[in-house]
Design a protein around this motif. Structure first.
Motif, PDB file in Angstrom:
ATOM      1  N   LYS A 377      61.033  19.943  50.676  1.00  0.00           N
ATOM      2  CA  LYS A 377      62.492  19.694  51.054  1.00  0.00           C
ATOM      3  C   LYS A 377      62.728  19.193  52.118  1.00  0.00           C
ATOM      4  O   LYS A 377      63.727  18.652  52.525  1.00  0.00           O
ATOM      5  CB  LYS A 377      62.698  21.165  51.028  1.00  0.00           C
ATOM      6  N   LYS A 378      62.001  20.161  53.226  1.00  0.00           N
ATOM      7  CA  LYS A 378      62.319  19.630  54.850  1.00  0.00           C
ATOM      8  C   LYS A 378      61.841  17.855  55.097  1.00  0.00           C
ATOM      9  O   LYS A 378      62.510  17.204  55.532  1.00  0.00           O
ATOM     10  CB  LYS A 378      60.977  20.094  55.549  1.00  0.00           C
ATOM     11  N   MET A 379      60.962  18.201  54.645  1.00  0.00           N
ATOM     12  CA  MET A 379      60.582  16.595  54.668  1.00  0.00           C
ATOM     13  C   MET A 379      61.595  15.903  54.099  1.00  0.00           C
ATOM     14  O   MET A 379      62.336  14.652  54.380  1.00  0.00           O
ATOM     15  CB  MET A 379      59.358  15.806  54.922  1.00  0.00           C
ATOM     16  N   ASN A 380      62.240  15.896  52.869  1.00  0.00           N
ATOM     17  CA  ASN A 380      63.756  14.952  52.283  1.00  0.00           C
ATOM     18  C   ASN A 380      64.674  15.196  53.255  1.00  0.00           C
ATOM     19  O   ASN A 380      65.079  13.796  53.074  1.00  0.00           O
ATOM     20  CB  ASN A 380      63.956  16.025  51.339  1.00  0.00           C
ATOM     21  N   PHE A 381      64.775  16.074  53.473  1.00  0.00           N
ATOM     22  CA  PHE A 381      65.566  16.085  54.642  1.00  0.00           C
ATOM     23  C   PHE A 381      65.957  15.623  55.971  1.00  0.00           C
ATOM     24  O   PHE A 381      66.371  14.312  55.980  1.00  0.00           O
ATOM     25  CB  PHE A 381      66.255  17.540  55.487  1.00  0.00           C
ATOM     26  N   VAL A 382      64.696  15.139  56.057  1.00  0.00           N
ATOM     27  CA  VAL A 382      64.727  14.029  57.221  1.00  0.00           C
ATOM     28  C   VAL A 382      64.680  12.932  57.107  1.00  0.00           C
ATOM     29  O   VAL A 382      64.864  11.908  57.331  1.00  0.00           O
ATOM     30  CB  VAL A 382      63.004  14.506  57.931  1.00  0.00           C
ATOM     31  N   ARG A 383      64.245  12.409  55.483  1.00  0.00           N
ATOM     32  CA  ARG A 383      63.757  11.554  55.199  1.00  0.00           C
ATOM     33  C   ARG A 383      66.165  10.380  54.396  1.00  0.00           C
ATOM     34  O   ARG A 383      66.408   9.630  54.983  1.00  0.00           O
ATOM     35  CB  ARG A 383      63.692  10.918  54.049  1.00  0.00           C
ATOM     36  N   LYS A 384      65.978  11.386  54.154  1.00  0.00           N
ATOM     37  CA  LYS A 384      67.781  11.910  54.485  1.00  0.00           C
ATOM     38  C   LYS A 384      68.288  10.912  55.216  1.00  0.00           C
ATOM     39  O   LYS A 384      69.623  10.158  55.000  1.00  0.00           O
ATOM     40  CB  LYS A 384      68.241  12.859  53.323  1.00  0.00           C
ATOM     41  N   ARG A 385      67.692  12.006  55.989  1.00  0.00           N
ATOM     42  CA  ARG A 385      68.407  11.704  57.601  1.00  0.00           C
ATOM     43  C   ARG A 385      68.527  10.472  58.049  1.00  0.00           C
ATOM     44  O   ARG A 385      69.578   9.566  58.297  1.00  0.00           O
ATOM     45  CB  ARG A 385      68.206  12.435  58.802  1.00  0.00           C
ATOM     46  N   ALA A 386      67.785   9.982  57.817  1.00  0.00           N
ATOM     47  CA  ALA A 386      67.566   8.186  57.869  1.00  0.00           C
ATOM     48  C   ALA A 386      68.271   7.216  57.254  1.00  0.00           C
ATOM     49  O   ALA A 386      69.150   6.468  57.996  1.00  0.00           O
ATOM     50  CB  ALA A 386      65.748   8.096  58.282  1.00  0.00           C
ATOM     51  N   GLU A 387      67.928   7.635  55.493  1.00  0.00           N
ATOM     52  CA  GLU A 387      69.153   6.924  55.144  1.00  0.00           C
ATOM     53  C   GLU A 387      70.942   6.962  55.355  1.00  0.00           C
ATOM     54  O   GLU A 387      71.409   5.574  54.997  1.00  0.00           O
ATOM     55  CB  GLU A 387      69.150   7.525  53.859  1.00  0.00           C
ATOM     56  N   GLU A 388      70.812   8.142  56.260  1.00  0.00           N
ATOM     57  CA  GLU A 388      72.540   8.061  56.188  1.00  0.00           C
ATOM     58  C   GLU A 388      72.727   7.550  57.811  1.00  0.00           C
ATOM     59  O   GLU A 388      73.427   7.263  58.287  1.00  0.00           O
ATOM     60  CB  GLU A 388      72.965   9.835  56.144  1.00  0.00           C
ATOM     61  N   LYS A 408      52.058  15.503  62.241  1.00  0.00           N
ATOM     62  CA  LYS A 408      52.514  15.049  63.838  1.00  0.00           C
ATOM     63  C   LYS A 408      53.642  15.492  64.196  1.00  0.00           C
ATOM     64  O   LYS A 408      53.655  16.662  63.548  1.00  0.00           O
ATOM     65  CB  LYS A 408      52.877  13.227  63.560  1.00  0.00           C
ATOM     66  N   ARG A 409      53.665  15.555  65.129  1.00  0.00           N
ATOM     67  CA  ARG A 409      54.127  16.299  66.587  1.00  0.00           C
ATOM     68  C   ARG A 409      56.240  15.968  65.671  1.00  0.00           C
ATOM     69  O   ARG A 409      56.515  14.531  65.862  1.00  0.00           O
ATOM     70  CB  ARG A 409      54.042  15.897  67.923  1.00  0.00           C
ATOM     71  N   PRO A 410      56.251  17.143  65.312  1.00  0.00           N
ATOM     72  CA  PRO A 410      57.343  17.192  65.044  1.00  0.00           C
ATOM     73  C   PRO A 410      58.773  16.277  66.008  1.00  0.00           C
ATOM     74  O   PRO A 410      58.279  16.474  67.303  1.00  0.00           O
ATOM     75  CB  PRO A 410      58.467  18.535  64.625  1.00  0.00           C
ATOM     76  N   CYS A 411      59.611  15.668  66.039  1.00  0.00           N
ATOM     77  CA  CYS A 411      60.580  14.873  67.060  1.00  0.00           C
ATOM     78  C   CYS A 411      62.535  15.103  66.860  1.00  0.00           C
ATOM     79  O   CYS A 411      62.582  15.367  65.735  1.00  0.00           O
ATOM     80  CB  CYS A 411      60.440  13.571  67.471  1.00  0.00           C
ATOM     81  N   PHE A 412      62.887  15.388  67.711  1.00  0.00           N
ATOM     82  CA  PHE A 412      64.278  15.904  68.084  1.00  0.00           C
ATOM     83  C   PHE A 412      65.061  14.797  68.510  1.00  0.00           C
ATOM     84  O   PHE A 412      64.769  14.746  69.250  1.00  0.00           O
ATOM     85  CB  PHE A 412      64.303  17.021  67.754  1.00  0.00           C
ATOM     86  N   HIS A 413      65.229  13.922  67.710  1.00  0.00           N
ATOM     87  CA  HIS A 413      66.173  13.008  68.661  1.00  0.00           C
ATOM     88  C   HIS A 413      67.236  12.711  68.367  1.00  0.00           C
ATOM     89  O   HIS A 413      67.752  12.822  66.734  1.00  0.00           O
ATOM     90  CB  HIS A 413      65.622  11.551  68.661  1.00  0.00           C
ATOM     91  N   ASP A 414      69.439  12.312  68.904  1.00  0.00           N
ATOM     92  CA  ASP A 414      70.550  12.112  68.168  1.00  0.00           C
ATOM     93  C   ASP A 414      70.855  10.393  67.949  1.00  0.00           C
ATOM     94  O   ASP A 414      71.838   9.734  67.623  1.00  0.00           O
ATOM     95  CB  ASP A 414      71.263  12.757  68.889  1.00  0.00           C
ATOM     96  N   GLU A 415      70.095  10.503  69.155  1.00  0.00           N
ATOM     97  CA  GLU A 415      69.734   8.583  69.089  1.00  0.00           C
ATOM     98  C   GLU A 415      68.984   7.685  68.586  1.00  0.00           C
ATOM     99  O   GLU A 415      69.560   6.527  68.067  1.00  0.00           O
ATOM    100  CB  GLU A 415      70.360   8.000  70.612  1.00  0.00           C
ATOM    101  N   TYR A 416      67.294   8.090  68.567  1.00  0.00           N
ATOM    102  CA  TYR A 416      66.676   7.013  68.056  1.00  0.00           C
ATOM    103  C   TYR A 416      67.311   6.398  66.716  1.00  0.00           C
ATOM    104  O   TYR A 416      66.923   4.158  66.584  1.00  0.00           O
ATOM    105  CB  TYR A 416      65.836   7.934  68.311  1.00  0.00           C
ATOM    106  N   LEU A 417      68.183   7.039  65.244  1.00  0.00           N
ATOM    107  CA  LEU A 417      67.614   6.192  64.552  1.00  0.00           C
ATOM    108  C   LEU A 417      69.101   4.960  64.638  1.00  0.00           C
ATOM    109  O   LEU A 417      68.822   3.943  64.018  1.00  0.00           O
ATOM    110  CB  LEU A 417      67.601   7.409  63.504  1.00  0.00           C
ATOM    111  N   ASP A 418      70.223   5.630  65.294  1.00  0.00           N
ATOM    112  CA  ASP A 418      70.851   4.906  65.426  1.00  0.00           C
ATOM    113  C   ASP A 418      70.454   3.688  65.880  1.00  0.00           C
ATOM    114  O   ASP A 418      70.915   2.395  66.142  1.00  0.00           O
ATOM    115  CB  ASP A 418      72.509   5.415  66.133  1.00  0.00           C
ATOM    116  N   THR A 419      69.445   3.433  66.871  1.00  0.00           N
ATOM    117  CA  THR A 419      69.466   2.337  67.614  1.00  0.00           C
ATOM    118  C   THR A 419      68.696   1.122  66.847  1.00  0.00           C
ATOM    119  O   THR A 419      69.266  -0.366  66.426  1.00  0.00           O
ATOM    120  CB  THR A 419      68.084   2.744  68.316  1.00  0.00           C
ATOM    121  N   TYR A 420      68.224   1.814  65.199  1.00  0.00           N
ATOM    122  CA  TYR A 420      68.371   0.274  64.973  1.00  0.00           C
ATOM    123  C   TYR A 420      69.607   0.077  63.866  1.00  0.00           C
ATOM    124  O   TYR A 420      69.200  -1.370  63.189  1.00  0.00           O
ATOM    125  CB  TYR A 420      66.726   0.554  63.673  1.00  0.00           C
TER     126      TYR A 420
END
Ligand code: NDP
Length: 621
Positions: A377-388, A408-420
């Motif tokens: 469930k948690k990783m679905n949330f993370v994957r959905k975040r990438a989609e959004e 793997k080490r969890p990462c937390f970032h508010d600008e990384y995905l947007d870079t793409y």
């Protein structure tokens, strides 16, 4: 953290319980697990850890210190100190602080870098910050009467705080900076260590504490042609601001006309890629495995809140955080961030809540299943975040991590995905294969050559190689036995801190101790424990302290017995340094030699041992 993964859908009764506990599951856990395993299989390689090249010989320039002026010299030292501490990062600083507080004034810090700070000295890449809450992470805040500026500190502030600790405890006075140990030998006649260095020193010390750091030796990928590249290149832990311009906060103006490539999308890559994307003319990110990118949510420290804190607040907060991220329960979640949220859902806390709902204890199978489904469930949330966040669905798809949260080490970032979403940024997803080859002009991935002006390695640090290789020197103990021989079949310690045959030599960090998300917490516990042991021995007029052979044997057996939990979890994980690059049976993964009691119980074991007062397990003379 690493609960054994269970079989999904064990029995109908359990499946019904899960729906009751987690609500409707809008995914197929069996299909997800298959997807995870197939993604792992794409990445498993026969060469495991051997895929990386050691940074020596022709690669040595990758670890030169870019932050010091060249040409430093000083006269060699042939003197004697009571306590020598090797390493000026948080481990060494905490050890020095606790020793000074215990009345030891004659302390010398020896550090290969040009200043204190350890990992925060080296890792100055743009965007470098700590994703563990600053009020817990920065050591000795109350002692120094310092309040961090933000909930998550940026690297320059942490480096400055490290220097302030050194100033506060007068550690510059006797320090040997820009000094690397070459040999360390026990001298039986004087009952002291002889420490030799690359500065020609031959000094003696009664006690030596080794605080070398767990992730201190950068590594490079052994990609074909790595030495053929003729453009500019460096490792993220030695960022070349002369080339890029700017500083840790960004502003990399010299990259405006440059085609930049970066290999690696771990916690480091995730933090510097947004800055590279902002400044480079073209940025190519070469991805082997995407990281899990959760919400960061940084903010400035509220000065009103800071004034409400009562003495002892930092320890209380650190204990609260440590308990929650270790699967324990607390009435309040003081930190309340991504870490505690993940742990609340994926550890014993979730199981406790479920038990309360059910009105009975969960069976082992039910508990494992609950953890696994919550993880999905948690990783679905993370994957959905990438989609959004990512506009192009095909790029978003490539950024989705297909593994369980703690593979793997969890990462937390508010600008990384947007870079793409930037036109100048290209994600080169290699489908788990990595870069094929490096050429004189750039590199080849997915069969295509990418020409680059600059190639940056965000490829991490050695884990799983021998302790002495990572330290850069061996230690010769009583009777001429070396530490590499003594540990040739694995670490051998008592309480993770001392080893038989190596009197008055103490190890800080993850040598058969307990690990926690907030690393300085563990270092502080170790430093307090060692200061207690050394201080007590001195009070009794005793000169040497070491693990007894029997206590060491028993402790090693205890580690092997308790540390095995999680092995199945990691066998199912995609490769990385947490599971020794996916090599099953290999005992060199990051967590494989830790005490299985977990940090809360382990620190209590140390505390109870101190309270007992008889120093059981140590030989003192
Ligand atoms: P990592 O080891 O986590 O990441 C290395 C990266 O390089 C991975 O993405 C890896 O891919 C990639 N890689 C390696 N070889 C190749 C290849 N041949 N082709 C393509 N890609 C390759 O190192 P980091 O420096 O990112 O992080 C190390 C640790 O430092 C973190 O786990 C964390 O503990 C700590 N850290 C903490 C921070 C904090 O906020 N507190 C911030 C930054 C780091 P793959 O995943 O496929 O192996």
């Amino acid at each position: 953290m690493c609960s054994e993964s269970g079989k999904t859908g064990d029995t109908d009764m359990q499946a019904a319980n899960m729906a009751e506990l987690l609500g409707d599951l809008d995914f197929d856990p069996v299909a997800l697990k298959e997807k995870y395993l197939s993604e792992r299989d794409k990445r498993i390689r026969d060469d495991g850890n051997q895929q990386y090249v050691e940074i020596t010989a022709e690669f040595s320039r990758y670890i030169d210190d870019p932050y010091v002026d060249p040409g430093f010299t000083r006269d060699p030292l042939f003197d004697e100190v009571e306590v020598a501490i090797i390493g000026g990062g948080f481990g060494g600083l905490l050890m020095a602080a606790r020793m000074k507080e215990a009345g030891f004034d004659d302390v010398r810090m020896i550090e290969k870098a040009g200043d204190f700070g350890g990992t925060w000295y080296w890792n100055r890449y743009p965007g470098a910050m700590c994703d563990v809450e600053s009020y817990c992470y920065l050591p000795l805040l109350e002692e120094l009467n310092y309040m961090p500026k933000n909930k998550y500190s940026f690297a320059p502030e942490i480096l400055e705080h490290s220097k302030n600790i050194a100033r506060h405890y007068c550690l510059y006075e006797n320090a040997c900076l820009q000094t690397s140990i070459t040999n360390m030998t026990w001298e039986q006649s004087s009952q002291k260590w002889i420490i030799e260095t690359d500065r020609g020193d031959k000094m003696r010390a009664r006690y030596v504490a080794m605080a070398n750091g767990p992730l201190s030796r950068p590594k490079l990928p052994g990609i074909k042609g790595i030495n053929d590249y003729e453009g500019h290149t460096f490792h993220t832990s030695r960022w070349d601001y002369n080339y890029t311009g700017g500083n840790s906060y960004g502003n990399l103006t010299n990259l405006k006309d440059k085609r930049v490539g970066i290999i690696g999308t771990g916690a480091t890559g995730v933090q510097c890629i947004p800055h590279l994307g902002e400044w480079a003319k073209e940025l190519y990110v070469f991805q082997r495995t995407p990281s899990s990118i959760d919400v960061r949510n940084n903010g400035e420290t509220d000065p009103n809140w800071a004034t409400t804190l009562k003495p002892g607040w930092q320890k209380e907060r650190m204990d609260n955080f440590n308990t929650l991220v270790s699967g324990g329960d607390q009435e309040v979640d003081l930190v309340a961030d991504g870490w505690t949220d993940i742990m609340r859902n994926l550890t014993g806390i979730a199981a406790k809540i479920a038990s309360r709902k059910l009105g009975r204890k969960l069976t082992k199978g039910e508990r494992a299943e609950l953890m696994e489904l919550s993880d999905y469930k948690k990783m679905n949330f993370v994957r959905k975040r990438a989609e959004e966040i990512v506009n192009d669905p095909s790029i978003a798809e490539k950024l989705k991590p297909w593994y369980r949260q703690f593979c793997k080490r969890p990462c937390f970032h508010d600008e990384y995905l947007d870079t793409y979403n930037r036109d100048n940024v290209t994600l080169v997803d290699t489908q788990g294969k990595g870069v094929d080859e490096i050429t004189s002009k750039g590199l080849i991935a997915n069969g295509k050559e990418f020409e680059l002006d600059c190639l940056i390695f965000a490829t991490g640090f050695e884990v799983g190689t021998s302790y002495t290789r990572r330290a850069g020197y061996d230690i010769v103990g009583r009777g001429g036995q070396s530490l590499s021989e003594h540990w040739s079949e694995g670490l051998r310690t008592f309480q993770g801190l001392t080893s038989h045959g190596f009197p008055n030599c103490f190890f800080l960090v993850f040598t058969q101790t307990a690990i926690t998300v907030n690393v300085p917490h563990a270092l502080n516990e170790q430093a307090k424990h060692l200061a207690h042991i050394i201080g007590n021995a001195k009070k009794q007029g005793l000169h040497t302290i070491e693990a007894s052979a029997i206590a060491e044997d028993e402790y090693v057996a205890e580690i092997h017995k308790t540390a095995s939990s999680g092995s199945r979890f990691y066998a199912e994980c995609t490769p990385g340094y947490y599971n020794s690059e996916g090599q099953r049976g290999n005992t060199a993964g990051f967590f494989s030699n830790m005490h299985g009691a977990g940090p809360v119980k382990f620190f209590k074991i140390l505390e109870d041992w101190r309270a007992q007062g008889d120093m059981q397990g140590l030989e003192l003379s």
